[in-house]
Design a protein around this motif. Sequence first.
Motif, PDB file in Angstrom:
ATOM      1  N   ASP A 254       0.937  -1.054   0.004  1.00 43.07           N
ATOM      2  CA  ASP A 254      -0.065   0.062   0.158  1.00 43.07           C
ATOM      3  C   ASP A 254       0.942   1.373  -0.005  1.00 43.07           C
ATOM      4  OD1 ASP A 254      -1.705   2.361   0.782  1.00 43.07           O
ATOM      5  OD2 ASP A 254      -3.075   0.860   1.916  1.00 43.07           O
ATOM      6  N   ILE A 255       0.619   1.870  -1.154  1.00 40.25           N
ATOM      7  CA  ILE A 255       1.829   3.148  -1.154  1.00 40.25           C
ATOM      8  C   ILE A 255       1.465   4.250  -0.014  1.00 40.25           C
ATOM      9  CG2 ILE A 255       2.307   5.163  -2.751  1.00 40.25           C
ATOM     10  CD1 ILE A 255       1.840   3.076  -5.159  1.00 40.25           C
ATOM     11  N   LYS A 256       0.506   4.548   0.156  1.00 40.47           N
ATOM     12  CA  LYS A 256      -0.136   5.723   0.952  1.00 40.47           C
ATOM     13  C   LYS A 256       0.283   5.246   2.510  1.00 40.47           C
ATOM     14  CE  LYS A 256      -1.887   7.852  -2.139  1.00 40.47           C
ATOM     15  NZ  LYS A 256      -1.247   9.138  -2.967  1.00 40.47           N
ATOM     16  N   ALA A 422       7.737   5.030  -3.713  1.00 38.48           N
ATOM     17  CA  ALA A 422       8.479   6.647  -3.464  1.00 38.48           C
ATOM     18  C   ALA A 422       8.312   7.166  -4.728  1.00 38.48           C
ATOM     19  CB  ALA A 422       9.536   6.666  -2.745  1.00 38.48           C
ATOM     20  N   VAL A 423       8.675   6.579  -5.849  1.00 36.05           N
ATOM     21  CA  VAL A 423       8.867   7.231  -7.043  1.00 36.05           C
ATOM     22  C   VAL A 423       7.621   7.624  -7.626  1.00 36.05           C
ATOM     23  CG1 VAL A 423       9.361   7.207  -9.373  1.00 36.05           C
ATOM     24  CG2 VAL A 423      11.119   6.375  -7.967  1.00 36.05           C
ATOM     25  N   VAL A 424       6.460   6.658  -7.785  1.00 44.70           N
ATOM     26  CA  VAL A 424       5.274   6.950  -8.260  1.00 44.70           C
ATOM     27  C   VAL A 424       4.453   7.741  -7.359  1.00 44.70           C
ATOM     28  CG1 VAL A 424       5.263   4.958  -9.644  1.00 44.70           C
ATOM     29  CG2 VAL A 424       4.209   4.871  -7.138  1.00 44.70           C
ATOM     30  N   ASP A 425       4.610   7.867  -5.996  1.00 44.91           N
ATOM     31  CA  ASP A 425       3.793   8.628  -5.121  1.00 44.91           C
ATOM     32  C   ASP A 425       4.073   9.922  -4.920  1.00 44.91           C
ATOM     33  OD1 ASP A 425       1.647   9.069  -3.619  1.00 44.91           O
ATOM     34  OD2 ASP A 425       2.543   8.381  -1.747  1.00 44.91           O
ATOM     35  N   GLY A 426       4.534  10.882  -5.854  1.00 44.60           N
ATOM     36  CA  GLY A 426       4.808  12.004  -5.477  1.00 44.60           C
ATOM     37  C   GLY A 426       6.357  12.441  -4.749  1.00 44.60           C
ATOM     38  N   GLY A 427       6.942  11.264  -5.045  1.00 45.93           N
ATOM     39  CA  GLY A 427       8.536  11.363  -4.319  1.00 45.93           C
ATOM     40  C   GLY A 427       8.566  11.253  -2.844  1.00 45.93           C
ATOM     41  N   ILE A 428       7.355  10.748  -2.539  1.00 46.24           N
ATOM     42  CA  ILE A 428       7.621  10.462  -0.798  1.00 46.24           C
ATOM     43  C   ILE A 428       7.726   9.072  -0.461  1.00 46.24           C
ATOM     44  CG2 ILE A 428       6.014  10.695   1.240  1.00 46.24           C
ATOM     45  CD1 ILE A 428       4.935  13.182  -0.133  1.00 46.24           C
ATOM     46  N   LEU A 457       7.665  10.011 -14.182  1.00 48.95           N
ATOM     47  CA  LEU A 457       7.982   8.799 -14.146  1.00 48.95           C
ATOM     48  C   LEU A 457       6.551   7.842 -14.070  1.00 48.95           C
ATOM     49  CD1 LEU A 457      10.721   6.875 -13.833  1.00 48.95           C
ATOM     50  CD2 LEU A 457      10.947   9.514 -13.502  1.00 48.95           C
ATOM     51  N   ARG A 458       5.518   8.379 -13.443  1.00 43.96           N
ATOM     52  CA  ARG A 458       4.144   7.728 -13.594  1.00 43.96           C
ATOM     53  C   ARG A 458       4.012   7.382 -15.083  1.00 43.96           C
ATOM     54  NH1 ARG A 458       2.287  10.600  -9.188  1.00 43.96           N
ATOM     55  NH2 ARG A 458       1.110  12.172 -10.401  1.00 43.96           N
ATOM     56  N   LYS A 459       3.983   8.489 -16.084  1.00 40.25           N
ATOM     57  CA  LYS A 459       3.645   8.593 -17.271  1.00 40.25           C
ATOM     58  C   LYS A 459       4.484   7.505 -18.096  1.00 40.25           C
ATOM     59  CE  LYS A 459       1.810  13.228 -17.341  1.00 40.25           C
ATOM     60  NZ  LYS A 459       1.915  14.625 -17.902  1.00 40.25           N
ATOM     61  N   LEU A 460       5.879   7.643 -17.781  1.00 41.25           N
ATOM     62  CA  LEU A 460       6.874   6.580 -18.508  1.00 41.25           C
ATOM     63  C   LEU A 460       6.510   5.231 -18.066  1.00 41.25           C
ATOM     64  CD1 LEU A 460      10.435   8.638 -17.886  1.00 41.25           C
ATOM     65  CD2 LEU A 460       8.931   8.443 -20.051  1.00 41.25           C
ATOM     66  N   MET A 461       6.003   4.966 -16.866  1.00 38.52           N
ATOM     67  CA  MET A 461       5.880   3.589 -16.600  1.00 38.52           C
ATOM     68  C   MET A 461       4.687   3.193 -17.180  1.00 38.52           C
ATOM     69  SD  MET A 461       6.886   3.717 -12.518  1.00 38.52           S
ATOM     70  CE  MET A 461       6.539   2.139 -11.980  1.00 38.52           C
ATOM     71  N   ASN A 520      -3.182   6.865 -12.626  1.00 41.66           N
ATOM     72  CA  ASN A 520      -3.411   8.197 -12.444  1.00 41.66           C
ATOM     73  C   ASN A 520      -3.624   8.454 -10.853  1.00 41.66           C
ATOM     74  OD1 ASN A 520      -5.498   6.710 -12.062  1.00 41.66           O
ATOM     75  ND2 ASN A 520      -6.891   7.774 -13.119  1.00 41.66           N
ATOM     76  N   ASP A 521      -3.595   7.757 -10.142  1.00 43.07           N
ATOM     77  CA  ASP A 521      -3.344   8.019  -8.785  1.00 43.07           C
ATOM     78  C   ASP A 521      -2.969   6.880  -7.806  1.00 43.07           C
ATOM     79  OD1 ASP A 521      -3.559   8.964  -6.163  1.00 43.07           O
ATOM     80  OD2 ASP A 521      -5.959   8.689  -6.082  1.00 43.07           O
ATOM     81  N   PRO A 522      -1.640   6.626  -8.021  1.00 42.44           N
ATOM     82  CA  PRO A 522      -1.019   5.439  -7.573  1.00 42.44           C
ATOM     83  C   PRO A 522      -1.711   4.809  -6.163  1.00 42.44           C
ATOM     84  CG  PRO A 522       0.605   6.596  -8.693  1.00 42.44           C
ATOM     85  CD  PRO A 522      -0.533   7.279  -8.561  1.00 42.44           C
ATOM     86  N   ARG A 523      -2.087   3.837  -5.951  1.00 41.17           N
ATOM     87  CA  ARG A 523      -2.334   3.239  -4.421  1.00 41.17           C
ATOM     88  C   ARG A 523      -1.602   2.202  -3.984  1.00 41.17           C
ATOM     89  NH1 ARG A 523      -6.896   3.884  -2.009  1.00 41.17           N
ATOM     90  NH2 ARG A 523      -5.524   3.070  -0.373  1.00 41.17           N
ATOM     91  N   TYR A 524      -1.394   1.128  -5.127  1.00 39.80           N
ATOM     92  CA  TYR A 524      -0.570  -0.016  -4.802  1.00 39.80           C
ATOM     93  C   TYR A 524       0.710  -0.193  -5.646  1.00 39.80           C
ATOM     94  CZ  TYR A 524      -4.941  -0.638  -2.233  1.00 39.80           C
ATOM     95  OH  TYR A 524      -6.051  -0.220  -1.447  1.00 39.80           O
ATOM     96  N   VAL A 525       1.718  -0.934  -5.075  1.00 38.67           N
ATOM     97  CA  VAL A 525       2.788  -1.407  -5.755  1.00 38.67           C
ATOM     98  C   VAL A 525       2.814  -2.890  -5.925  1.00 38.67           C
ATOM     99  CG1 VAL A 525       5.214  -1.311  -5.795  1.00 38.67           C
ATOM    100  CG2 VAL A 525       4.561   0.537  -5.490  1.00 38.67           C
ATOM    101  N   VAL A 526       2.825  -3.214  -7.168  1.00 40.88           N
ATOM    102  CA  VAL A 526       3.067  -4.848  -7.511  1.00 40.88           C
ATOM    103  C   VAL A 526       4.355  -5.179  -7.856  1.00 40.88           C
ATOM    104  CG1 VAL A 526       1.793  -6.850  -8.121  1.00 40.88           C
ATOM    105  CG2 VAL A 526       0.574  -4.964  -7.427  1.00 40.88           C
TER     106      VAL A 526
END
Lengths: 583, 234
Positions: A254-256, A422-428, A457-461, A520-526
């Motif tokens: 869970d990214i958040k 961290a990379v996809v969630d606004g760098g946090i 990075l989100r767009k690139l991914m 468009n609003d990442p919530r989970y990393v797999v």
Amino acid sequence: MSDAPFSLTGFDIAGMERIQAPRSEGRVRLNNPTSHALEQGRSRLLVTAALFALVLGAIGVRLADTMVFSREAEPPVAENATARPLPVTRAEITDRNGVLLATSLATASAYADPKLVIDAEEAARKLVATLPDLDYRQVLKDLKGDKRFVWIKRNLTPRQEFEVNKLGIPGVFFQQEEHRIYPQGSLTAHLIGLTGIDNNGLMGIEQSFDKRLREQAEPLRLSVDVRLQHIVRKEITQAMQDFNAIGGAGLIMDIKTGEILSMVSLPDFDPQNPGEMHDESKFNRATLGVYEMGSVFKILNTAIALETGTVKLHETFDTSHPLKIGRFTIHDDEPVNYWMDVVDIFRKSSNIGSAKMAEKFGIDVQREYMGRFGMLKAPSLEIPEVGGPLVPNPWRPTTLLTVAFGHGISVSPIQMSSAVAAVVDGGIMRPATLLKRDPNAEIPETRVISPQTSAILRKLMRLVVTEGTGKTAFGTGDLKAADTLDYLVGGKTGTAEKVSGKGYAHKSLRTSFAGAFPMNDPRYVVFVMVDEPHGNKKSFGFATAGWVAAPAVQRIVWQAAPLLGVKPVVRNDPEILQAMAIN
Amino acid sequence: MIGKSTLVWLCLATVASGILYHTSYRVQEEQEHLASLNRQIAQEQQSIQVLRAEWAYLNDPTRLERLATEHSTLRPTKAEQMVALAAVPMKPEAPAPVPSAPADQAKPTPGPAPVPESTYVASAAPAAPVVQVAVAQAAPAPAPKAQVVALKAPDVQTSAPVKAAAGKPAPAVKAAKQPERVDSIGALMASLDAADKAGGKVTLASASGSAAKSKAKPILMAEQTLSAKLGAAR
């Protein structure tokens, strides 16, 4: 003393008789010759009476004290059973929804005192009939032996206990024991770990929270979800079967919050039968194993390049010739004969391009950012099996180039997932955890890159999945249609050659895919890694990440997203396309 | 002679000891009862513990999945089965008219299959909470494929719109062959409504029968979706 003719006590207690009877002349006279003897007798009686009075008085006082004043002998309120702790002593472990992952049961173990067994043969026959997995000859031998104590069977089920009890064999007894049960079997094997024969934690959560589980009765709630755990395990097993691989690992985070919703390492073991465990299956690939991640690292490399501003998004690099440095030559899997910009380098996963990007920002910047992404030290996680990364030392110019595409540095899947989150969630960046977080608790956060870089990075991914190396998994067949509902997965494939001896083995690969959704609003990393897959007919002999790990991630996301409450969107919805467009 | 005082004391002592013994026996009895209750509670707690472990064991997802595959037609929810809450139409108040189809829903709904796709397309309101329509879940193994095919070729089996009872234009669709079994709860519910109307006995057989009936009627193909179910009583 009374001189009444008859008195029950010998005393005229109330003095009634004396009043009624007129006083007669005394029979005892002064100077009577017998008076001396009488006096003596009387005084003796008096002493005896006093003695008795003293003793009886003491008893009376004590009685009154015990019965009236003392409150120690009995509690004023009877104690009821619920106030007492359960007979088991080790706390339960549950998943985030309260599903039992580990619990303790009070079980009975049957033992016998052979001296008290009357007919050993009959007893053995009856016991074997009730407990079929016993060996008749062994039981008979035990029961005829000289010992005063032999185990018949340990940890009986309640039904078995009842059956054995019903046999009524003299000399067979039960001893209460505690037995750790893992109802989900091997599903959470590496996570929970296991306990030894005397119920001490030997691995995983059981080991790291050993004290907590002993001392506090309330269940320990983990961050994992058994349903997701099952999905991840099933799909990685599937990928391993399809491609005849030797191992695999998978994570959902869970990214958040940094909570790990699923953590799988295969092959795994059954914590109920640790005897059958091999070293290979005991090894936790998700946290203890450190691996060269390959192209997945290009996420970090590109993030560094864009964040530092040393490289512009549409800057082009010559990727038409292999790059030579020292005795190494850096090749691309699919060489091109033209210059590529950062977007294409990322999409097509060009090693040459990535290395050239790294050359621009240099060693110091690379090392600093790798530190920020948590790649240089072991992550903090609540299980003992956490591996520290293999960091290049010294950090040579060659290292600079190889780290750019994920070689020369080995990290664990858990580190990689945290960094991608961290990379996809606004760098946090948030620390990963295996325990369910209190929704009100503050989560320590550190900024590693800017929100702008993160958005690119989100767009690139996302591009990798729609038009790049992940396309085979996410953009074919049923998923191809324009109005297909989509969970907007984005990610990066990584195919690393495994180290063998001093060089790399070209035929033995390790494929991985680090993805996040919805993009468009990442919530989970797999994250999925499959170790040493071999190409099959369906994949046209390929065993690269795009064919092995990415499809597994696709299957995982398509099953997990409905459970996670992620809403699918129409793939070619203009708004979505607009949001994901790179300009 | 026994003195009166002695008698009084004797009586008092007898009564007191009588009460004492009675109380003491009562306490003893109650204590035994309490102990047995406590034992029972402890036993029940243990059995609860065992049952909880058993429950968790039987709910092992791997096992559940196997059982679901063997004994039911339920499969993991697909993206196509998700629908925004806003897309689910309200139940019409008057029993008569055809459920008023929003303009964009006039797109003929393809095929006989479960129709949530179209329902979704109808209203992809971005902010609306998502509800799962388990209604049209199932379908036997080959069906999901058919769904996708149908989606890609929306003109299959559709004919020109005809006037429905209420006079609103609604795309009439020749109901294609209905699966032999009642696969979706939606279809079953629709048929229940129809059977109710006809006063007939509700059986599973009538469920598939009603679908045949619907062939004759020019009705919305959304028959099997939630929205259709609401209008089916017509």
